[in-house]
Enzyme design. Structure first.
Site, PDB file in Angstrom:
ATOM      1  NE  ARG A  19      -2.152  -1.442   3.438  1.00 35.07           N
ATOM      2  CZ  ARG A  19      -2.825  -1.211   4.540  1.00 35.07           C
ATOM      3  NH1 ARG A  19      -4.167  -0.702   4.930  1.00 35.07           N
ATOM      4  NH2 ARG A  19      -2.089  -1.714   5.823  1.00 35.07           N
ATOM      5  CG  ASN A  37      -4.477  -4.520   3.046  1.00 37.94           C
ATOM      6  OD1 ASN A  37      -3.963  -4.164   1.871  1.00 37.94           O
ATOM      7  ND2 ASN A  37      -3.707  -4.415   4.226  1.00 37.94           N
TER       8      ASN A  37
END
Length: 752
Positions: A19, A37
């Protein structure tokens, strides 16, 4: 033209800094949007200039390691405007499919902080970042966020929170981030669990210098440590742990120290320094500064480098670093359990308050052909999936009895578990059941088929039968040696058919006898037994496995040899048992043939760990010797391509050489060379009968590097293609993968 694109990314993309990587890429390209997520992986939305979005998609497919992309899918969305790109909270619900990263050794950046007196994490034994640290062993659920790890109980301090939320910081969204102000705390405790005074690392080092034995809480469980050069300390550890002969692993502080202990080539160095940090079996240097009790009579030594900050702080000289258990028990990983089970072994406990969720032993590898030959696949590699043929129902393969692993397979992925161990006691079987439940929850796989070994007394088989009855699930039994060959096929992404050579200790055959020296014609759906060692009795059943001299008697060794004299009290009775057949089931095991030769040469009459006689026979062999005993393939009674190998002739050749005064190292080498020639002769005969030109080698006997080198060289010289293991072990630790791919292939075939 402004566009907005929705993206889904699947693979190892949680807990690996993915990320933050996406955030940096999008920000650099001036894109708006979000990344987060969920239970299936990572979801992304990017908005901006169409050309910039295309560049983003191109860059997305090349993330820094240890991230691994399996699939990227996109969809067009309506533009919303806005100029920020943000990491958003994880989405709940949805189908599980996110992959969990394996534990990773401390990275260079974190080591610099650990050693920098000016850094706020100087000397802190839990330093980590997005590139390194605990993952699999602390994960309790997905998506991978701090509340779903055993770090959930440690609230971030202001300093760590600032790093966690700073896109420019390498700890941006590092879930286990911590420091001395807010993270886990180290403690040195006595046998009663009382905290001992002083700085824990310094006091622990002092205890080791004084010859003490230390229990150390690592990533996947407790180790037992002692100074590797201290003969008395290592001998005491052996006595307390009830481990008579099996070699101990040694943790060295760095590569220069490793090179003083053993010979290290480029392939060995690459494995030693990899993020997985396995134990690597190396050729021991003559005069290495190690206590003899570390690896009695062994020419090799298992060495690993520190892989946690705690190890880096503790290890200043080579230490024995062996699993924290008594003989035959699973490794201790819970603090109360360790204090109870290890109180009579360790003098003190170097422990901490971060829980370990999944016990995970160290991985073990050898180097063959310039690459890894796994002996035990566990910490550092698990739970990384292996590619297998897609299609078919979800499968749970329950594995074998010894060196057990289990395997979930679905959608072209196989999740082979960490090393469970030998399912011979309640504690190990409980660890097996807990592991199955954890994998099932973590990866969201509900098995529709259960695969198992046909042996009715294996606890893994009993588990499969019990669960199938409770849940009304179909069962697929996979013959042990077919599973070995199928595992080798899956390891090499090969569908077969091949000539399979499966050499191991014992496994139940389709005729009810104990197999182990097998030549098969096999693919993923089935096999034909095309050749094998001529069966001999196994006098006393399992007792003969623990007492290799019984196999010498079974192979007809004369009673005037030393092996018969050493065991004179029972020799005639054992010979009679073998002839009568009562309590002496027939076996074609190659492992038991190695046992017989080891006993004849005086290497080992009784063993204290599985495969010991064969391991020590390999150590005894002179690798410079190139001559071999002759081998013969006899036609099977039913004709066709099948053949039997009279192993007794090899034993007789050993006896004749021994009577002639030939040195034992020469005899051992000639025997190894003969078995290598046998592999080639059997494969060439089956090539002529079937036209197949690929040979798969599997089974625990092929952990023997001398035999493996002789066999592979001979097969390749004969123009055959050879498949060997490189991702899962050839021993029973790979059986579950073989069961899984066979079950998938059969279920798919039936559906068609």
């Amino acid at each position: 033209m402004r566009v907005r694109t929705g993206i889904r990314v699947e693979g190892i993309v949680q807990g690996v800094g993915f990320r933050p990587f996406v955030h940096g890429l999008a920000t650099t390209l001036g894109l708006a949007g979000l990344v987060g997520n969920d239970a299936g992986g990572v979801f992304i939305e990017v908005e901006g200039d169409a050309a910039a979005v295309e560049r983003f998609l191109g860059g997305l497919s090349c993330p820094p390691p240890p991230a691994v992309i399996e699939r990227i899918t996109t969809r067009r969305l309506s533009a919303r405007g806005g100029g920020r790109f943000a990491i958003v909270g994880s989405a709940v619900g949805g189908r599980r499919g996110a992959l969990v990263s394996s534990d990773s050794a401390t990275c260079a950046d974190c080591l610099r902080e650990l050693r920098d007196p000016a850094d706020r994490r100087h000397g802190y034994p839990f330093v980590n970042c997005t590139a390194c640290g605990p993952r699999f062993t602390i994960v309790t659920d997905v998506p991978y966020d701090r509340p779903h790890t055993t770090m959930a109980g440690f609230a971030m301090c202001a300093g760590c929170a600032a790093e966690y939320h700073d896109p420019a910081d390498r700890r941006f969204h590092a879930q286990p981030v911590c420091c001395p102000a807010c993270g886990p705390r180290l403690a040195l405790r006595d046998r009663d669990g009382r905290e001992m005074p002083g700085e824990p690392i310094e006091e622990a080092r002092g205890l080791l210098r004084r010859g003490g034995i230390l229990a150390v809480k690592g990533l996947g469980g407790y180790h037992l440590a002692a100074t590797a050069a201290d003969e008395a300390a290592v001998a005491a550890l052996r006595a307390r742990k009830r481990r008579e002969d099996k070699p101990f692993a040694v943790m060295a502080p760095g590569l220069p120290s490793v090179r003083r202990l053993a010979h290290v080539g480029p392939a060995e160095e690459a494995l030693l320094t990899s993020a997985a940090r396995p134990i690597v079996l190396l050729r021991r240097r003559a005069g290495a500064p190690l206590a003899e009790a570390v690896a009695p009579g062994d020419r090799s030594i298992g060495v690993l480098l520190p892989y946690t900050p705690l190890h880096h702080l503790l290890v200043r000289e080579p230490l024995v670093m062996t699993s924290g258990n008594a003989s035959d028990e699973p490794i201790a990983h819970r603090d109360a359990e360790a204090l109870t089970r290890l109180r009579n072994v360790a003098d003190a406990f170097l422990t901490h308050d971060r829980p370990i969720h999944v016990r995970t032993d160290d991985s073990v590898v050898r180097v063959f052909g310039g690459g890894a030959l796994p002996v035990r696949r566990s910490r550092g590699y698990v739970p990384r999936p292996l590619p297998v043929p897609a299609g078919g129902p979800a499968v749970l393969a329950c594995g074998a009895e010894l060196k057990n692993t289990f395997c979930f397979a679905e959608g072209g992925r196989a999740f082979v578990s960490h090393h469970i161990g030998d399912l011979e006691n309640y504690e190990t079987f409980r660890a097996f059941r807990e592991g199955v439940e954890h994998f099932e929850r973590l990866f969201g796989i509900a098995p529709a088929v259960l695969a198992h070994d046909p042996h009715p007394e294996y606890l893994s088989t009993k588990y499969a039968l019990e669960r199938a009855g409770e849940q009304e699930l179909p069962l697929i039994g996979v013959q042990h040696h077919h599973a070995h060959i199928a595992a080798c096929l899956a390891d090499n992404e090969h569908a077969g058919p091949v000539i399979g050579v499966a050499f191991d200790g014992t496994g139940l055959g389709t005729d009810g006898t104990l197999w182990g020296g097998e030549f098969l014609i096999a693919d993923l759906t089935g096999f034909e037994r095309a050749g094998h060692l001529r069966p001999v009795p196994l006098p006393g059943g399992a007792t003969a496995i623990r007492e290799p001299w019984r196999m010498a008697a079974a192979y007809g060794v004369p009673n005037d040899l030393d092996v018969a004299r050493r065991n004179a009290a029972a020799w005639d009775r054992v010979v009679a048992v073998g002839r009568a057949g009562l309590g002496a089931p027939p076996t074609s095991s190659m492992g038991r043939l190695f046992d017989a030769v080891a006993a004849v040469l005086g290497v080992r009459d009784r063993i204290t760990y599985e495969g010991q006689a064969a391991v020590e026979l390999e150590q005894r062999a002179d690798p410079r010797e190139r001559s071999a005993y002759p081998v013969r393939l006899d036609d099977a009674e039913d004709g066709g391509p099948s053949f039997v190998v009279p192993g007794a002739e090899l034993v007789q050749a050993v006896v004749e050489d021994l009577r002639a005064g030939t040195p034992a190292p020469t005899i051992a080498a000639r025997f190894h060379n003969a078995v290598g020639d046998l592999v080639v002769a059997g494969a060439v005969r089956l090539r002529e009968a079937t036209g197949l030109t690929t040979v798969a080698l599997s089974g625990g006997v092929f952990q023997n590097l001398l035999l493996l080198e002789r066999a592979v060289t001979g097969l390749e010289t004969a123009g055959l293609t050879v498949l060997v293991h490189h991702r899962v072990p050839p021993n029973d630790g790979g059986i579950s993968l073989g069961q899984a791919v066979v079950a998938t292939a059969r279920a798919t075939s039936c559906a068609l």
